[in-house]
Write a protein that holds these residues in place. Structure first.
Motif, PDB file in Angstrom:
ATOM      1  N   ILE A  43     -34.577  36.020 -14.346  1.00  0.00           N
ATOM      2  CA  ILE A  43     -33.631  35.119 -15.006  1.00  0.00           C
ATOM      3  C   ILE A  43     -33.233  34.016 -14.027  1.00  0.00           C
ATOM      4  O   ILE A  43     -33.362  34.166 -12.816  1.00  0.00           O
ATOM      5  CB  ILE A  43     -32.366  35.855 -15.485  1.00  0.00           C
ATOM      6  CG1 ILE A  43     -31.640  36.525 -14.306  1.00  0.00           C
ATOM      7  CG2 ILE A  43     -32.720  36.894 -16.553  1.00  0.00           C
ATOM      8  CD1 ILE A  43     -30.285  37.120 -14.655  1.00  0.00           C
ATOM      9  N   THR A  44     -32.734  32.912 -14.582  1.00  0.00           N
ATOM     10  CA  THR A  44     -32.176  31.859 -13.732  1.00  0.00           C
ATOM     11  C   THR A  44     -30.917  32.347 -13.040  1.00  0.00           C
ATOM     12  O   THR A  44     -30.664  32.052 -11.878  1.00  0.00           O
ATOM     13  CB  THR A  44     -31.863  30.602 -14.570  1.00  0.00           C
ATOM     14  OG1 THR A  44     -33.027  30.198 -15.254  1.00  0.00           O
ATOM     15  CG2 THR A  44     -31.359  29.480 -13.681  1.00  0.00           C
ATOM     16  N   GLY A  45     -30.114  33.085 -13.771  1.00  0.00           N
ATOM     17  CA  GLY A  45     -28.905  33.663 -13.207  1.00  0.00           C
ATOM     18  C   GLY A  45     -27.757  32.680 -13.114  1.00  0.00           C
ATOM     19  O   GLY A  45     -27.762  31.606 -13.718  1.00  0.00           O
ATOM     20  N   ALA A  46     -26.769  33.066 -12.335  1.00  0.00           N
ATOM     21  CA  ALA A  46     -25.538  32.276 -12.221  1.00  0.00           C
ATOM     22  C   ALA A  46     -25.817  30.943 -11.542  1.00  0.00           C
ATOM     23  O   ALA A  46     -26.472  30.888 -10.507  1.00  0.00           O
ATOM     24  CB  ALA A  46     -24.505  33.057 -11.434  1.00  0.00           C
ATOM     25  N   GLN A  47     -25.290  29.875 -12.133  1.00  0.00           N
ATOM     26  CA  GLN A  47     -25.470  28.539 -11.578  1.00  0.00           C
ATOM     27  C   GLN A  47     -24.125  27.886 -11.311  1.00  0.00           C
ATOM     28  O   GLN A  47     -23.137  28.147 -11.988  1.00  0.00           O
ATOM     29  CB  GLN A  47     -26.299  27.675 -12.531  1.00  0.00           C
ATOM     30  CG  GLN A  47     -27.740  28.142 -12.658  1.00  0.00           C
ATOM     31  CD  GLN A  47     -28.566  27.214 -13.515  1.00  0.00           C
ATOM     32  OE1 GLN A  47     -28.336  27.074 -14.700  1.00  0.00           O
ATOM     33  NE2 GLN A  47     -29.537  26.563 -12.906  1.00  0.00           N
ATOM     34  N   GLY A  48     -24.105  27.032 -10.312  1.00  0.00           N
ATOM     35  CA  GLY A  48     -22.884  26.359  -9.911  1.00  0.00           C
ATOM     36  C   GLY A  48     -22.776  26.355  -8.401  1.00  0.00           C
ATOM     37  O   GLY A  48     -23.516  27.064  -7.713  1.00  0.00           O
ATOM     38  N   LEU A  49     -21.875  25.555  -7.882  1.00  0.00           N
ATOM     39  CA  LEU A  49     -21.650  25.549  -6.438  1.00  0.00           C
ATOM     40  C   LEU A  49     -21.042  26.873  -5.990  1.00  0.00           C
ATOM     41  O   LEU A  49     -20.428  27.589  -6.789  1.00  0.00           O
ATOM     42  CB  LEU A  49     -20.750  24.379  -6.064  1.00  0.00           C
ATOM     43  CG  LEU A  49     -21.301  22.983  -6.398  1.00  0.00           C
ATOM     44  CD1 LEU A  49     -20.292  21.908  -6.014  1.00  0.00           C
ATOM     45  CD2 LEU A  49     -22.646  22.738  -5.721  1.00  0.00           C
ATOM     46  N   PHE A  50     -21.195  27.202  -4.721  1.00  0.00           N
ATOM     47  CA  PHE A  50     -20.791  28.514  -4.223  1.00  0.00           C
ATOM     48  C   PHE A  50     -19.354  28.871  -4.609  1.00  0.00           C
ATOM     49  O   PHE A  50     -19.079  29.991  -5.057  1.00  0.00           O
ATOM     50  CB  PHE A  50     -20.957  28.569  -2.700  1.00  0.00           C
ATOM     51  CG  PHE A  50     -20.614  29.904  -2.107  1.00  0.00           C
ATOM     52  CD1 PHE A  50     -21.533  30.941  -2.137  1.00  0.00           C
ATOM     53  CD2 PHE A  50     -19.362  30.133  -1.546  1.00  0.00           C
ATOM     54  CE1 PHE A  50     -21.217  32.178  -1.601  1.00  0.00           C
ATOM     55  CE2 PHE A  50     -19.041  31.370  -1.003  1.00  0.00           C
ATOM     56  CZ  PHE A  50     -19.973  32.395  -1.030  1.00  0.00           C
ATOM     57  N   HIS A  51     -18.432  27.912  -4.480  1.00  0.00           N
ATOM     58  CA  HIS A  51     -17.023  28.223  -4.761  1.00  0.00           C
ATOM     59  C   HIS A  51     -16.735  28.381  -6.246  1.00  0.00           C
ATOM     60  O   HIS A  51     -15.652  28.829  -6.628  1.00  0.00           O
ATOM     61  CB  HIS A  51     -16.108  27.134  -4.172  1.00  0.00           C
ATOM     62  CG  HIS A  51     -16.272  25.790  -4.801  1.00  0.00           C
ATOM     63  ND1 HIS A  51     -17.219  24.889  -4.376  1.00  0.00           N
ATOM     64  CD2 HIS A  51     -15.609  25.197  -5.830  1.00  0.00           C
ATOM     65  CE1 HIS A  51     -17.139  23.793  -5.106  1.00  0.00           C
ATOM     66  NE2 HIS A  51     -16.182  23.953  -6.002  1.00  0.00           N
ATOM     67  N   GLU A  52     -17.721  28.051  -7.086  1.00  0.00           N
ATOM     68  CA  GLU A  52     -17.556  28.180  -8.535  1.00  0.00           C
ATOM     69  C   GLU A  52     -18.095  29.503  -9.072  1.00  0.00           C
ATOM     70  O   GLU A  52     -17.874  29.839 -10.231  1.00  0.00           O
ATOM     71  CB  GLU A  52     -18.278  27.026  -9.244  1.00  0.00           C
ATOM     72  CG  GLU A  52     -17.733  25.656  -8.882  1.00  0.00           C
ATOM     73  CD  GLU A  52     -18.601  24.515  -9.381  1.00  0.00           C
ATOM     74  OE1 GLU A  52     -18.059  23.411  -9.556  1.00  0.00           O
ATOM     75  OE2 GLU A  52     -19.820  24.734  -9.601  1.00  0.00           O
ATOM     76  N   LEU A  53     -18.797  30.265  -8.232  1.00  0.00           N
ATOM     77  CA  LEU A  53     -19.444  31.495  -8.675  1.00  0.00           C
ATOM     78  C   LEU A  53     -18.536  32.696  -8.461  1.00  0.00           C
ATOM     79  O   LEU A  53     -17.797  32.767  -7.477  1.00  0.00           O
ATOM     80  CB  LEU A  53     -20.750  31.707  -7.906  1.00  0.00           C
ATOM     81  CG  LEU A  53     -21.787  30.584  -8.014  1.00  0.00           C
ATOM     82  CD1 LEU A  53     -22.968  30.877  -7.096  1.00  0.00           C
ATOM     83  CD2 LEU A  53     -22.257  30.410  -9.448  1.00  0.00           C
ATOM     84  N   ASP A  54     -18.615  33.650  -9.396  1.00  0.00           N
ATOM     85  CA  ASP A  54     -17.849  34.877  -9.226  1.00  0.00           C
ATOM     86  C   ASP A  54     -18.773  36.030  -8.850  1.00  0.00           C
ATOM     87  O   ASP A  54     -19.996  35.899  -8.822  1.00  0.00           O
ATOM     88  CB  ASP A  54     -17.041  35.213 -10.486  1.00  0.00           C
ATOM     89  CG  ASP A  54     -17.911  35.390 -11.732  1.00  0.00           C
ATOM     90  OD1 ASP A  54     -19.136  35.581 -11.587  1.00  0.00           O
ATOM     91  OD2 ASP A  54     -17.350  35.343 -12.845  1.00  0.00           O
TER      92      ASP A  54
END
Length: 265
Positions: A93-104
């Motif tokens: 899967i592509t998985g979680a996307q976003g800048l590091f501080h936006e990821l949980d």
């Protein structure tokens, strides 16, 4: 080209579409029997019907993150077909996307569970088959992201870097038994995964999908010199080679199929 795999048995994960499906098609054309597996039973059945070769193609749904489902898959294959000689790990899967501080934490955990631990569990289940008989092939789908990480896809990048390490480590352990292990790292291939990414981008930018693709190439993949998405058959051809007798002296390698997208040597 005769790849020397007629009569071999291959298991391809992520085989209901994209690179996995195309790889299965080539292996079938080369005379192998192929087992398609993916999570969705309906999509898998459609993929099997579309690929043809009814006497050589089998399909069983399974989730590569689920140890019990993998055990059941192995049992079905052993009972109805036999031991596998070739394993192509294409599911992901592509998985979680976003800048590091936006990821949980959940985004990280889910991505690593599917893209790194899933392959680990898959190989752990089928390794006895691949080690038996003195001839085996294992090919992982990695990514350009493994060696050229992007700031908005870090969970995926880390998982794929782990795949390269896993592939190299396994190649050192089992080569003398006849099991050759390699990886293939595509970049921006025309698959359902990148279709979804580009559809999301087109909505966010309020442009057409074609414009979204072009802006992605210009802004995010400046070193992808051919300025287009790759085709699944361009990746599958390399995978099929690595599954073959023609690759009998290739072990522990990572083949980039990326039109130059990785900027370094």
């Amino acid at each position: 080209m005769d790849l020397g795999i007629s009569g071999k048995i291959a298991l391809v994960t992520g085989a209901d579409s994209g690179i996995g499906w195309e790889t299965a098609r080539i292996l079938l054309e080369e005379g192998a029997s192929v087992i398609l597996t993916d999570k969705d039973p309906e999509k898998l059945a459609i993929a099997a019907e579309r690929i043809g070769h009814p006497n050589q193609v089998f399909f069983y749904p399974a989730d590569i993150t689920n140890i019990e489902e993998l055990k059941k898959l192995h049992q079905k294959i052993a009972a109805k077909i036999g031991k596998i000689d070739i394993l192509v790990q294409s599911a992901g899967i592509t998985g979680a996307q976003g800048l590091f501080h936006e990821l949980d934490d959940e985004g990280w955990t889910t991505t690593l569970e599917v893209d790194l631990l899933g392959p680990v569990r898959l190989v752990n289940e089928f390794l006895p088959d691949l080690r038996a008989g003195g001839w085996g092939r294992l090919v992982f789908l990695a990514s350009e992201d493994a060696v050229q990480p992007y700031d908005d896809e870090l969970p995926y990048c880390c998982a794929k870097a782990g795949i390269l390490a896993l592939s190299k480590g396994l190649s050192r352990t089992y080569a003398r038994e006849g099991l050759l292990v390699n990886s293939v790292s595509p970049a921006f291939i025309e698959t359902p995964m990148t279709d979804a990414m580009m559809e999301k981008r087109s909505e966010e930018l309020k442009v057409s999908k074609d414009e979204a693709i072009q802006s992605f190439l210009d802004q995010k993949r400046p070193y992808l010199e051919l300025k287009r998405r790759g085709q699944t058959e361009e990746v599958a051809a390399v995978i099929a080679f690595l599954c073959s007798d023609k690759a009998s002296f290739v072990n522990g390698s990572n083949y980039r199929v990326d039109a130059g997208s990785v900027a370094t040597i």
